[in-house]
Write an enzyme that holds these catalytic residues in place. Structure first.
Site, PDB file in Angstrom:
ATOM      1  N   THR A 125       0.810  -1.215   0.000  1.00 18.56           N
ATOM      2  CA  THR A 125       0.000   0.000   0.000  1.00 18.56           C
ATOM      3  C   THR A 125       0.842   1.263   0.000  1.00 18.56           C
ATOM      4  O   THR A 125       1.810   1.378   0.756  1.00 18.56           O
ATOM      5  CB  THR A 125      -0.927   0.018   1.231  1.00 18.56           C
ATOM      6  OG1 THR A 125      -1.742  -1.157   1.207  1.00 18.56           O
ATOM      7  CG2 THR A 125      -1.827   1.245   1.226  1.00 18.56           C
ATOM      8  N   LYS A 148      -1.533  -1.061  -3.954  1.00 21.47           N
ATOM      9  CA  LYS A 148      -2.786  -0.374  -3.627  1.00 21.47           C
ATOM     10  C   LYS A 148      -2.480   1.099  -3.385  1.00 21.47           C
ATOM     11  O   LYS A 148      -1.566   1.442  -2.635  1.00 21.47           O
ATOM     12  CB  LYS A 148      -3.455  -0.964  -2.384  1.00 21.47           C
ATOM     13  CG  LYS A 148      -4.694  -0.175  -1.973  1.00 21.47           C
ATOM     14  CD  LYS A 148      -5.346  -0.706  -0.714  1.00 21.47           C
ATOM     15  CE  LYS A 148      -6.319  -1.806  -1.020  1.00 21.47           C
ATOM     16  NZ  LYS A 148      -7.216  -2.096   0.138  1.00 21.47           N
ATOM     17  N   LYS A 150      -3.911   4.563  -1.956  1.00 11.55           N
ATOM     18  CA  LYS A 150      -4.920   5.244  -1.153  1.00 11.55           C
ATOM     19  C   LYS A 150      -5.075   6.678  -1.647  1.00 11.55           C
ATOM     20  O   LYS A 150      -4.077   7.390  -1.852  1.00 11.55           O
ATOM     21  CB  LYS A 150      -4.512   5.253   0.323  1.00 11.55           C
ATOM     22  CG  LYS A 150      -4.505   3.893   0.977  1.00 11.55           C
ATOM     23  CD  LYS A 150      -5.904   3.374   1.232  1.00 11.55           C
ATOM     24  CE  LYS A 150      -5.896   2.114   2.095  1.00 11.55           C
ATOM     25  NZ  LYS A 150      -7.262   1.633   2.385  1.00 11.55           N
ATOM     26  N   ASP A 175      -8.013   2.932  -3.880  1.00 13.14           N
ATOM     27  CA  ASP A 175      -8.958   2.846  -2.768  1.00 13.14           C
ATOM     28  C   ASP A 175      -9.243   4.231  -2.190  1.00 13.14           C
ATOM     29  O   ASP A 175      -8.458   4.752  -1.397  1.00 13.14           O
ATOM     30  CB  ASP A 175      -8.388   1.932  -1.679  1.00 13.14           C
ATOM     31  CG  ASP A 175      -9.381   1.699  -0.540  1.00 13.14           C
ATOM     32  OD1 ASP A 175     -10.547   2.133  -0.666  1.00 13.14           O
ATOM     33  OD2 ASP A 175      -8.992   1.081   0.460  1.00 13.14           O
ATOM     34  N   ASP A 224     -16.217  -2.791  -0.279  1.00 13.22           N
ATOM     35  CA  ASP A 224     -15.504  -3.050   0.981  1.00 13.22           C
ATOM     36  C   ASP A 224     -16.439  -2.735   2.141  1.00 13.22           C
ATOM     37  O   ASP A 224     -17.099  -3.618   2.677  1.00 13.22           O
ATOM     38  CB  ASP A 224     -14.217  -2.220   1.053  1.00 13.22           C
ATOM     39  CG  ASP A 224     -13.420  -2.502   2.322  1.00 13.22           C
ATOM     40  OD1 ASP A 224     -13.807  -3.395   3.110  1.00 13.22           O
ATOM     41  OD2 ASP A 224     -12.395  -1.835   2.560  1.00 13.22           O
ATOM     42  N   LYS A 246     -12.872  -9.285   4.434  1.00 11.69           N
ATOM     43  CA  LYS A 246     -11.966  -9.087   5.562  1.00 11.69           C
ATOM     44  C   LYS A 246     -12.538  -9.822   6.768  1.00 11.69           C
ATOM     45  O   LYS A 246     -13.740  -9.703   7.059  1.00 11.69           O
ATOM     46  CB  LYS A 246     -11.815  -7.600   5.904  1.00 11.69           C
ATOM     47  CG  LYS A 246     -11.151  -6.758   4.828  1.00 11.69           C
ATOM     48  CD  LYS A 246     -11.105  -5.298   5.255  1.00 11.69           C
ATOM     49  CE  LYS A 246     -10.428  -4.423   4.214  1.00 11.69           C
ATOM     50  NZ  LYS A 246     -10.511  -2.979   4.565  1.00 11.69           N
ATOM     51  N   ASP A 296      -4.729  -8.506  -0.511  1.00 12.05           N
ATOM     52  CA  ASP A 296      -4.216  -7.275   0.110  1.00 12.05           C
ATOM     53  C   ASP A 296      -4.008  -7.560   1.598  1.00 12.05           C
ATOM     54  O   ASP A 296      -4.836  -7.211   2.435  1.00 12.05           O
ATOM     55  CB  ASP A 296      -5.202  -6.129  -0.109  1.00 12.05           C
ATOM     56  CG  ASP A 296      -4.758  -4.843   0.583  1.00 12.05           C
ATOM     57  OD1 ASP A 296      -3.538  -4.653   0.773  1.00 12.05           O
ATOM     58  OD2 ASP A 296      -5.632  -4.034   0.935  1.00 12.05           O
ATOM     59  N   ASP A 298      -1.035  -6.858   3.539  1.00 11.55           N
ATOM     60  CA  ASP A 298       0.257  -6.296   3.933  1.00 11.55           C
ATOM     61  C   ASP A 298       0.230  -5.633   5.307  1.00 11.55           C
ATOM     62  O   ASP A 298       1.181  -4.954   5.690  1.00 11.55           O
ATOM     63  CB  ASP A 298       0.753  -5.300   2.878  1.00 11.55           C
ATOM     64  CG  ASP A 298      -0.098  -4.024   2.801  1.00 11.55           C
ATOM     65  OD1 ASP A 298      -1.256  -4.050   3.264  1.00 11.55           O
ATOM     66  OD2 ASP A 298       0.404  -3.007   2.271  1.00 11.55           O
TER      67      ASP A 298
END
Length: 328
Positions: A125, A148, A150, A175, A224, A246, A296, A298
């Site tokens: 990220t 990813k 942000k 994201d 999400d 998640k 994802d 990390d």
């Protein structure tokens, strides 16, 4: 045989600040569970998330209310009936999976009819910063397979473009963490296409995503915050093309496994994600990662110090922890 339960709060300072559209994180505050039965101990970890009305105190209180039932042998199906999806259920569910595997001698991967864990490519990220600094951060990891990015509503095109220039070959997930409007989403279709973005994660607030029903974009959109558990899937149709699973949202591996199978059967792409957490929170999610189009996980690599026997990063590949860390 009665179980003993130890519930603790633990704080992991981050190596660098983690910036997303709704704020900056300096520590990972988690709740851990150690569930003892005889000489065996199952462990779990969860991250209370304020976006979902959770705190460390509220999660511990949920667990404590079930202490008598947990001590007397409550199982995972009963846990699902007693607690809503969320961090408290995740930590307890993980501890139960771990304990069951230790008591039976059968590891989690085998109980799920899988093969032993192998390395998977995970996203790394790049947090929100100036475009220049995001480009610098992306250049450090330009050789990995998946990044990813942000962003928020403040000039996201410049930030995405900076990352793409610094990492010309990596696949990109963008994201916004619910920070965009439908008008900004429309305006961003050109920049997203030019940057060859593979996936756009939760651009609109979850309670404003009806606007996606009349929208057709150039990049698949992933739910999400809008999707927590299997019963949410019907509402995702027509709005999203992918689902981010998640464990802290589903309330553990048990429900996450059901959501994974249901989402794939309905044609959604699947992403396996995480909060910023330690390897103990990642280990159960790895049981799902090989089934996902995007991984994802990390979270541990933002910490100053993770478990020394936890997951490892080799390039952009996430290596599972050694046998015995979690899940048998």
């Amino acid at each position: 045989m009665l179980r003993q339960l130890i519930i603790e709060e633990r704080r992991f300072p981050l190596a660098v600040p983690f910036r997303i559209s709704r704020g900056v994180k300096l520590n990972a505050d988690v709740v851990t569970v150690a569930m003892y039965q005889g000489d065996k101990c199952g462990r779990g970890e969860a991250v209370p998330y304020a976006r979902y009305g959770e705190s460390v105190a509220s999660v511990i209180e949920q667990m404590e209310q079930l202490r008598p039932q947990l001590a007397s042998g409550m199982g995972r199906d009963e846990l699902l009936a007693q607690l809503p999806a969320g961090a408290a259920r995740n930590a307890l569910d993980a501890a139960m999976w771990d304990l069951e595997s230790q008591l039976s001698g059968v590891p989690v991967w085998q109980r799920l009819a899988r093969t032993p864990g192998t390395a998977v490519v995970t996203a790394l990220t790049v947090g929100i910063d100036t475009p220049e600094q995001m480009g610098v951060a992306a250049a450090r990891i330009a050789g990995v397979g998946l990044i990813k990015v942000k962003v928020d509503a403040d000039d996201p095109a410049a930030r995405i473009d900076a990352v793409r220039r610094a990492a010309p070959h990596a696949r990109l997930i963008v994201d916004p963490n619910e920070s965009w409007t439908i008008d900004l989403l429309r305006d961003m279709q050109g920049p997203l296409a030019r940057a060859r973005v593979d996936l756009l994660e939760q651009p609109l607030p979850a309670d404003a995503d009806d606007a996606l029903l009349a929208f057709s974009g150039s990049v698949p959109i992933c739910a999400d915050e809008a999707c927590h558990e299997t019963r949410d899937l019907p509402r995702m149709r027509g709005r999203y093309q992918a689902i981010n699973i998640k464990l802290d949202k589903t309330g553990g591996l048990t429900e996450a496994w059901r959501l994974l199978r249901a989402a794939r059967s309905e044609g959604f792409k699947v992403m396996i994600g995480c909060m910023v957490c330690s390897s103990l929170g990642i280990a159960p999610a790895l049981e799902l990662a090989r089934e996902a189009a995007f991984v994802d996980l990390d979270g541990p690599f933002w910490l100053q110090h993770d478990h020394p026997d936890g997951v490892q990063l080799q390039g952009g590949s996430l290596l599972p922890p050694p046998p015995g860390f979690w899940g048998g």
